[in-house]
Design a protein around this motif. Structure first.
Motif, short mmCIF file in Angstrom:
data_model
loop_
_atom_site.label_atom_id
_atom_site.label_comp_id
_atom_site.label_asym_id
_atom_site.label_seq_id
_atom_site.Cartn_x
_atom_site.Cartn_y
_atom_site.Cartn_z
N PHE A 123 0.85 -1.18 0.00
CA PHE A 123 0.00 0.00 0.00
C PHE A 123 0.89 1.24 0.00
N PRO A 124 0.61 2.24 -0.85
CA PRO A 124 1.48 3.41 -0.93
C PRO A 124 1.41 4.27 0.33
N PRO A 125 2.50 4.93 0.69
CA PRO A 125 2.47 5.84 1.83
C PRO A 125 1.60 7.06 1.52
N ALA A 126 1.15 7.72 2.56
CA ALA A 126 0.25 8.86 2.39
C ALA A 126 0.94 9.98 1.64
N ARG A 127 0.20 10.57 0.69
CA ARG A 127 0.61 11.76 -0.06
C ARG A 127 1.95 11.59 -0.77
N SER A 128 2.21 10.40 -1.26
CA SER A 128 3.42 10.12 -2.03
C SER A 128 3.04 9.36 -3.29
N ALA A 129 3.49 9.84 -4.45
CA ALA A 129 3.16 9.19 -5.71
C ALA A 129 3.99 7.92 -5.88
N CYS A 130 3.32 6.83 -6.21
CA CYS A 130 4.00 5.55 -6.40
C CYS A 130 3.55 4.94 -7.73
N LEU A 131 4.49 4.33 -8.43
CA LEU A 131 4.17 3.67 -9.69
C LEU A 131 3.63 2.28 -9.41
N ARG A 132 2.45 1.99 -9.97
CA ARG A 132 1.82 0.69 -9.74
C ARG A 132 1.20 0.18 -11.04
N LEU A 133 1.17 -1.15 -11.16
CA LEU A 133 0.46 -1.80 -12.25
C LEU A 133 -0.99 -1.98 -11.81
N LEU A 193 -1.89 7.73 -5.68
CA LEU A 193 -1.68 8.53 -4.47
C LEU A 193 -2.77 8.23 -3.47
N TRP A 194 -2.39 8.25 -2.21
CA TRP A 194 -3.31 7.96 -1.11
C TRP A 194 -3.37 9.17 -0.18
N PHE A 195 -4.60 9.67 0.04
CA PHE A 195 -4.82 10.83 0.91
C PHE A 195 -5.78 10.42 2.03
N PRO A 196 -5.26 10.00 3.18
CA PRO A 196 -6.17 9.64 4.28
C PRO A 196 -6.87 10.88 4.83
N GLY A 197 -8.16 10.73 5.13
CA GLY A 197 -8.90 11.83 5.73
C GLY A 197 -8.45 12.07 7.16
N PRO A 198 -8.61 13.28 7.66
CA PRO A 198 -9.30 14.40 7.01
C PRO A 198 -8.39 15.30 6.18
N GLN A 199 -7.11 14.92 6.00
CA GLN A 199 -6.20 15.76 5.21
C GLN A 199 -6.34 15.43 3.72
N SER A 200 -7.50 15.76 3.17
CA SER A 200 -7.76 15.53 1.75
C SER A 200 -8.71 16.60 1.26
N PHE A 201 -8.96 16.62 -0.04
CA PHE A 201 -9.83 17.64 -0.62
C PHE A 201 -11.24 17.58 -0.04
N CYS A 259 -9.25 9.50 0.42
CA CYS A 259 -9.28 9.68 -1.04
C CYS A 259 -8.10 8.94 -1.68
N ALA A 260 -8.32 8.49 -2.89
CA ALA A 260 -7.26 7.88 -3.69
C ALA A 260 -7.30 8.48 -5.08
N GLU A 261 -6.13 8.59 -5.68
CA GLU A 261 -6.04 9.11 -7.05
C GLU A 261 -5.25 8.14 -7.91
N PHE A 262 -5.71 7.98 -9.14
CA PHE A 262 -5.05 7.14 -10.13
C PHE A 262 -4.70 8.03 -11.32
N HIS A 263 -3.41 8.27 -11.55
CA HIS A 263 -2.95 9.08 -12.67
C HIS A 263 -2.57 8.12 -13.80
N VAL A 264 -3.49 7.92 -14.71
CA VAL A 264 -3.33 6.91 -15.76
C VAL A 264 -3.08 7.59 -17.10
#
Length: 216
Positions: free
Chosen positions: A71-81, A97-105, A110-115
């Protein structure tokens, strides 16, 4: 007209509502609903597309599409398949990217996938997220609505964000950014403070006048 205007001033003056805070992740924020997902970047072909989730099952969604990697660390971009949880067939190599609440938008997990932004890739990732239990497609504006409900954005900041997204000129961009930064909210709070003082003074004056008339 004025009644509606001052109602807006009062609502803006209250600022963002406070949300509950917690440490860690995985547990639902009290009052939160289902976990939602959506394409956050524009439609059509592009180099990078951003897909994000918000809600208590965001960590499960991230684990489901990136297993068996850590599992990726909080607020750090990691390359994953990325792979669908059912078939395991590779979809894309993406930054997650992983943004655990409440420190998120939104104030939620929240999770983000930059594809890669090809239609087939985006469609495949959205379908994979839709197959994860507890997730559903977001309604229009639902991410921003959750941010407002959880005290991450005030009413004027929500309007500023919408204006910034739709800004077409430099003047519109500057004005929207000032509003998003809270400039209008600060002004409304100052107006509300002044109006409150005037209301108190008028009330005191009316009470004093009534008392004087009774004595006469």
């Amino acid at each position: 007209m004025w009644r509606g205007f001052w109602t807006l001033v009062a609502r803006a003056a209250r600022g963002p509502r406070r949300s509950c805070t917690r440490q860690g992740s995985g547990a639902p924020v009290p009052g939160s609903g289902a976990t939602i997902f959506a394409l956050s970047s524009g439609q059509g072909r592009c180099g990078i597309a951003v897909i994000r989730t918000s809600g208590p099952a965001s960590d499960h969604a991230l684990r489901s599409l990136t297993a068996p990697r850590d599992f990726p660390p909080a607020r750090s971009a990691c390359l994953r398949l990325l792979s669908p949880p059912r078939s395991g067939e590779p979809l894309d190599r993406a930054l997650v990217l992983w943004f655990p609440g409440p420190q998120s938008f939104t104030g939620e997990d929240c999770a983000e996938f930059h594809v890669h932004g090809g239609p087939a890739v985006v469609s495949g990732v959205l379908q994979a997220l839709g197959s994860v239990p507890g997730l559903r497609p977001a309604e229009a504006g639902e991410f921003t609505r959750r941010a407002f409900a959880n005290g991450k954005l005030s009413l004027t900041e929500v309007e500023g964000l919408a204006d910034l997204i739709h800004a077409e000129t430099e003047a519109q961009r500057r004005q929207a950014l000032r509003q998003l930064d809270g400039e209008l909210g600060h002004l409304c709070r100052a107006w509300a403070k002044t109006l409150t003082k005037l209301t108190v003074k008028c009330g005191s004056w009316s009470a004093g006048r009534g008392f004087a008339q009774e004595r006469m």
